[in-house]
Write an enzyme that holds these catalytic residues in place. Sequence first.
Site, short mmCIF file in Angstrom:
data_model
loop_
_atom_site.label_atom_id
_atom_site.label_comp_id
_atom_site.label_asym_id
_atom_site.label_seq_id
_atom_site.Cartn_x
_atom_site.Cartn_y
_atom_site.Cartn_z
N HIS A 5 -3.54 7.07 1.09
CA HIS A 5 -3.87 5.76 0.52
C HIS A 5 -5.30 5.44 0.95
O HIS A 5 -5.66 5.63 2.12
CB HIS A 5 -2.88 4.73 1.06
CG HIS A 5 -3.35 3.32 0.92
ND1 HIS A 5 -3.77 2.81 -0.27
CD2 HIS A 5 -3.50 2.33 1.84
CE1 HIS A 5 -4.15 1.55 -0.09
NE2 HIS A 5 -3.99 1.24 1.18
N ASN A 63 -10.07 -0.55 -1.91
CA ASN A 63 -8.63 -0.37 -1.68
C ASN A 63 -7.87 -0.99 -2.86
O ASN A 63 -7.91 -2.21 -3.04
CB ASN A 63 -8.27 -1.07 -0.36
CG ASN A 63 -6.80 -0.97 -0.01
OD1 ASN A 63 -5.96 -0.69 -0.87
ND2 ASN A 63 -6.47 -1.23 1.25
N CYS A 103 0.82 -1.23 0.00
CA CYS A 103 0.00 0.00 0.00
C CYS A 103 0.85 1.28 0.00
O CYS A 103 0.36 2.36 -0.30
CB CYS A 103 -0.94 0.00 1.19
SG CYS A 103 -2.10 -1.36 1.11
O1 UT7 Z 1 -4.31 -0.88 3.03
C1 UT7 Z 1 -3.95 -1.45 4.23
C2 UT7 Z 1 -4.68 -2.72 4.32
N1 UT7 Z 1 -5.77 -2.89 5.17
C3 UT7 Z 1 -6.39 -2.02 5.99
O2 UT7 Z 1 -6.10 -0.88 6.10
C4 UT7 Z 1 -7.51 -2.61 6.80
C5 UT7 Z 1 -7.59 -2.07 8.19
N2 UT7 Z 1 -8.67 -2.67 8.93
C6 UT7 Z 1 -9.97 -2.46 8.64
O3 UT7 Z 1 -10.27 -1.70 7.73
C7 UT7 Z 1 -11.01 -3.12 9.49
O4 UT7 Z 1 -10.40 -3.82 10.55
C8 UT7 Z 1 -11.92 -4.10 8.68
C9 UT7 Z 1 -12.80 -3.30 7.74
C10 UT7 Z 1 -11.09 -5.08 7.91
C11 UT7 Z 1 -12.82 -4.87 9.63
O5 UT7 Z 1 -13.55 -4.00 10.42
P1 UT7 Z 1 -13.64 -4.26 11.98
O6 UT7 Z 1 -14.50 -3.21 12.51
O7 UT7 Z 1 -12.24 -4.34 12.52
O8 UT7 Z 1 -14.39 -5.66 12.06
P2 UT7 Z 1 -13.89 -7.05 12.65
O9 UT7 Z 1 -12.81 -7.64 11.83
O10 UT7 Z 1 -13.68 -6.92 14.11
O11 UT7 Z 1 -15.20 -7.90 12.46
C12 UT7 Z 1 -16.41 -7.59 13.13
C13 UT7 Z 1 -17.42 -8.67 12.79
C14 UT7 Z 1 -16.88 -10.09 13.03
O12 UT7 Z 1 -17.94 -10.87 13.51
P3 UT7 Z 1 -18.06 -11.20 15.08
O13 UT7 Z 1 -16.80 -11.89 15.45
O14 UT7 Z 1 -18.22 -9.86 15.76
O15 UT7 Z 1 -19.28 -12.05 15.15
C15 UT7 Z 1 -16.50 -10.56 11.64
O16 UT7 Z 1 -16.56 -11.94 11.51
O17 UT7 Z 1 -17.76 -8.62 11.39
C16 UT7 Z 1 -17.55 -9.90 10.80
N3 UT7 Z 1 -17.15 -9.71 9.41
C17 UT7 Z 1 -18.04 -9.47 8.44
N4 UT7 Z 1 -19.37 -9.36 8.44
C18 UT7 Z 1 -19.98 -9.10 7.27
C19 UT7 Z 1 -15.90 -9.71 8.89
N5 UT7 Z 1 -15.96 -9.48 7.56
C20 UT7 Z 1 -17.28 -9.32 7.26
C21 UT7 Z 1 -17.96 -9.04 6.06
N6 UT7 Z 1 -19.31 -8.93 6.12
N7 UT7 Z 1 -17.34 -8.87 4.89
#
Ligand code: UT7
Length: 332
Positions: free
Chosen positions: A259, A289, A114
């Site tokens: 980014h 992204n 990134c």
């Molecule tokens: O360019 C650099 C690369 N990456 C980044 O910058 C990413 C940085 N991180 C993020 O943007 C966020 O952490 C995410 C968008 C990836 C995830 O958001 P979050 O608020 O951290 O969610 P989480 O991973 O804690 O997941 C929350 C819930 C989980 O369910 P439980 O355990 O609470 O029941 C996940 O299993 O959301 C669930 N989940 C989804 N639900 C629906 C994970 N992916 C999905 C999805 N749709 N696609």
Amino acid sequence: MPNSKITGVGMYVPEQVVTNKDLSKLMDTTDEWIIERTGIKERRFFKEGEDTVSKMGANAAEQALLRAGKKPEDVDFIVFATLSSDYNFPGSGVLMQRKLPFRQIGALDVRAQCSGFIYALSVADQYIKSGTYKTVLVVGSEVQSNVFELSDRGRNMAVIFGDGAGAVVLEATDEKDKGILGTKLHSDGRFAEELYLEHPGSRRKQRYSPDMIEKGELLPYMNGKLVFMNAIKYFPEVIREVLTESNLKETDLDLLIPHQANARITAAVQKEMNLPDSKVVSNIHKYGNTTAASIPIALCEAWQEGRIKEGDLICMAGFGSGFMWASALIRW
Ligand code: UT7
């Protein structure tokens, strides 16, 4: 010592628009979840047989060259940033070199995920400032839609990323107060496995095997929360670092082009730096992204929308896998 200046910007995104609703038919996700957590509404997916990383890069480069009033023959060097090269080797830089009538110039691939575009820009900047080259093409291009599994187990990453390319022409200039004022590059390899794709790597005797597919070992891994926390820490830090070096402050900025990782990350950085919406570029809702392509695409769109004027102070910054993070400060 010459200075280096961006004289042309270009972008290319594949035609196929994939909405959150489209993805919700393939995996357990919803439009609401994706918008709330990331700000993404749609992204582009490449078409096999039509788009490749090198071809999309060439399309973006053609547009940037046209806008710079340059021909491919005028280019002295190519720096190509991608994590999704057409082949494992050789890199996509040389594959792009053969797509346009370039001379037999050097083509260097940069792997900095990134932060790839900023790293690539800093390399080009040094070649120009050292007097080695006068005109360098800097490209960021990615095809990511085929590395994720469009399924429940792949949903945490599959909904975030998209395909696309951006490019700039960087030229030598005698104007002392214009162009790239500085770049700052960082890495911390302790976090390498927090956002990575292990296979097919060279660590194992057998680079890949059928059971790796079954076990999902050919899918990337991301510790989303940790990446998020570090991103909102290091974005402001590296932006302030490059400003301070030029004795400038965030209040001097006319435009921040971060980014496009997550709209919530951009919002947190914007809040921390106390910048109004008019000074921050965000287009993640349209493309997701696109890793190394996201900054040049955002730069290109901002330029097309008339948000960049002569003399503006612009900062671009990236953070991602590695962890690697970087910034570039430009007087347009
Ligand atoms: O360019 C650099 C690369 N990456 C980044 O910058 C990413 C940085 N991180 C993020 O943007 C966020 O952490 C995410 C968008 C990836 C995830 O958001 P979050 O608020 O951290 O969610 P989480 O991973 O804690 O997941 C929350 C819930 C989980 O369910 P439980 O355990 O609470 O029941 C996940 O299993 O959301 C669930 N989940 C989804 N639900 C629906 C994970 N992916 C999905 C999805 N749709 N696609």
